[in-house]
Design an enzyme around this catalytic site. Structure first.
Site, PDB file in Angstrom:
ATOM      1  N   SER A  74      49.743  -3.933   9.085  1.00 20.73           N
ATOM      2  CA  SER A  74      50.845  -3.881   8.119  1.00 20.73           C
ATOM      3  C   SER A  74      52.129  -3.304   8.705  1.00 20.73           C
ATOM      4  O   SER A  74      53.055  -2.978   7.973  1.00 20.73           O
ATOM      5  CB  SER A  74      50.430  -3.041   6.903  1.00 20.73           C
ATOM      6  N   TRP A  78      54.668  -0.215  14.717  1.00 21.43           N
ATOM      7  CA  TRP A  78      56.114  -0.023  14.615  1.00 21.43           C
ATOM      8  C   TRP A  78      56.433   1.316  13.944  1.00 21.43           C
ATOM      9  O   TRP A  78      57.296   2.068  14.404  1.00 21.43           O
ATOM     10  CB  TRP A  78      56.728  -1.178  13.838  1.00 21.43           C
ATOM     11  N   HIS A 138      43.991   4.727   8.231  1.00 19.07           N
ATOM     12  CA  HIS A 138      43.899   3.530   7.384  1.00 19.07           C
ATOM     13  C   HIS A 138      43.138   3.854   6.098  1.00 19.07           C
ATOM     14  O   HIS A 138      42.870   2.963   5.298  1.00 19.07           O
ATOM     15  CB  HIS A 138      43.167   2.402   8.115  1.00 19.07           C
ATOM     16  N   ARG A 161      52.808  -4.255   3.609  1.00 18.21           N
ATOM     17  CA  ARG A 161      53.323  -5.557   4.049  1.00 18.21           C
ATOM     18  C   ARG A 161      52.748  -6.649   3.148  1.00 18.21           C
ATOM     19  O   ARG A 161      51.662  -6.478   2.586  1.00 18.21           O
ATOM     20  CB  ARG A 161      52.892  -5.794   5.505  1.00 18.21           C
ATOM     21  N   LYS A 294      54.183 -11.314  16.783  1.00 20.09           N
ATOM     22  CA  LYS A 294      55.495 -11.800  16.351  1.00 20.09           C
ATOM     23  C   LYS A 294      56.248 -10.785  15.512  1.00 20.09           C
ATOM     24  O   LYS A 294      57.449 -10.604  15.666  1.00 20.09           O
ATOM     25  CB  LYS A 294      55.340 -13.084  15.530  1.00 20.09           C
TER      26      LYS A 294
END
Length: 327
Positions: A74, A78, A138, A161, A294
């Site tokens: 999700s 980052w 998580h 996300r 991606k």
């Protein structure tokens, strides 16, 4: 990757007798990797469940702790990179001392509580972590909260996300570490499990809602971020994250372009190109490069059928109805 190289959070090789006894009383489900067990409303492989139980028994929170939470795939990597970069600003690092993100993967810098730190013991050595200690998880919010006392709140940042993109990202990730071709024979059973609300750390909708409600009840200690908003307005969201963490950007920093420098350092293009992320492995046998694909919003439309998308959207709408949470 053969079976002996699977991530160590999957199997039953090192769980205690206590955990073995517990899992016999829990609902179970078998997927293509192994058996999952439902504990406190969430599905875990045995070794991860061991880590959850050890964490709940042994974790001693500090008021300055920062915990980065997410459902798998999700935007976890980052978020970890951004948080590390934000906190590193206050350190007077010698010019010849490389930035931590250039020498270690974000998952090495901010390890998972239940998967790495507490997987073998309820009393791991945490002395290597300086204040503020940074961990990740998580686990759903109610499970994470178990060791916390009201007088020792810490800061929790959760990133969510779009469920469809989570599924596609998880599909690619699963194929990579199982050394399988990227094909629909892996995706379709994952889609069915998602919709049936059985799967590792699932159900995803309840997972997201646990932190959403936590952020509404205690916004000073729980920050809820949307991956899509981080992508659409990165400067605004990173400044929001810095403010929450207690390290807001000064006017001088903003003028000098500090926000943009952090975003560039933590960009997918930059992180995936670093040598440590091209060749390294995590402590549970996952290749660093497998965490970078991606990172696009809406990529699921290139892989899911219209029927799949509609079904997930319908479930999402029903689950989030009346909660105030929308994508």
């Amino acid at each position: 990757m053969d079976k002996t190289e699977l991530p160590t959070n999957v199997g039953e090789d090192s769980i205690s007798e206590e955990t073995k006894t517990l899992i016999f009383s829990l609902p179970s489900y078998k997927d293509s990797i192994g058996k999952l067990y439902n504990y406190q409303g969430c599905w875990y492989y045995p070794n991860t469940l061991e880590g959850v139980l050890n964490f709940q028994r042994g974790f001693k929170p500090q008021g300055t702790d920062i915990i980065l939470a997410s459902f798998p795939k999700s935007g976890t990597t980052w978020l970890k990179a951004l948080t590390v970069a934000l906190l590193e600003r206050s350190k007077n690092r010698p010019s010849d001392d490389p930035h931590p993100l250039k020498t270690d993967n974000p998952h090495g810098l901010v390890p998972f509580l239940e998967i790495m730190l507490y997987s073998k013991s309820s009393t791991p050595d945490l002395t290597r972590f300086s204040s503020p200690r940074m961990f990740s998880t998580h686990m759903p919010f109610h499970t994470l909260q178990a060791p916390f006392k009201e007088d020792t709140p810490c800061k929790i940042v959760y990133v969510c996300r779009d469920v469809k993109d989570v599924l596609v990202s998880h599909w690619y990730f699963k194929c990579i570490y199982l050394n399988k071709e990227i094909d629909k024979s892996v995706l379709e059973p994952m889609f069915e499990s998602l919709c049936r609300e059985v799967g590792y750390f699932g159900p995803i909708w309840e997972h997201v809602l646990s932190y959403w409600r936590g952020s509404l009840e205690d916004p000073k200690h729980v920050l809820f971020l949307r991956y899509e908003e981080l992508k659409a307005e990165p400067v605004v969201q990173v400044k929001r994250l810095a403010e929450f963490l207690g390290c807001p950007f000064t006017e001088e920093e903003e003028v000098s372009g500090s926000v943009d420098k952090i975003l560039e350092l933590c960009s997918l293009r930059n992180l995936s190109g670093l040598e440590v992320n091209k060749t390294g492995k995590t402590s549970n046998n996952l290749q660093h490069h497998s965490f970078f694909r991606k990172g696009e919003v809406g990529d699921s439309k290139n892989h899911l059928t219209a029927e799949m998308e509609n079904k997930i959207d319908m479930i999402t709408e029903e689950k989030f109805k009346g909660t105030g949470l929308k994508f």
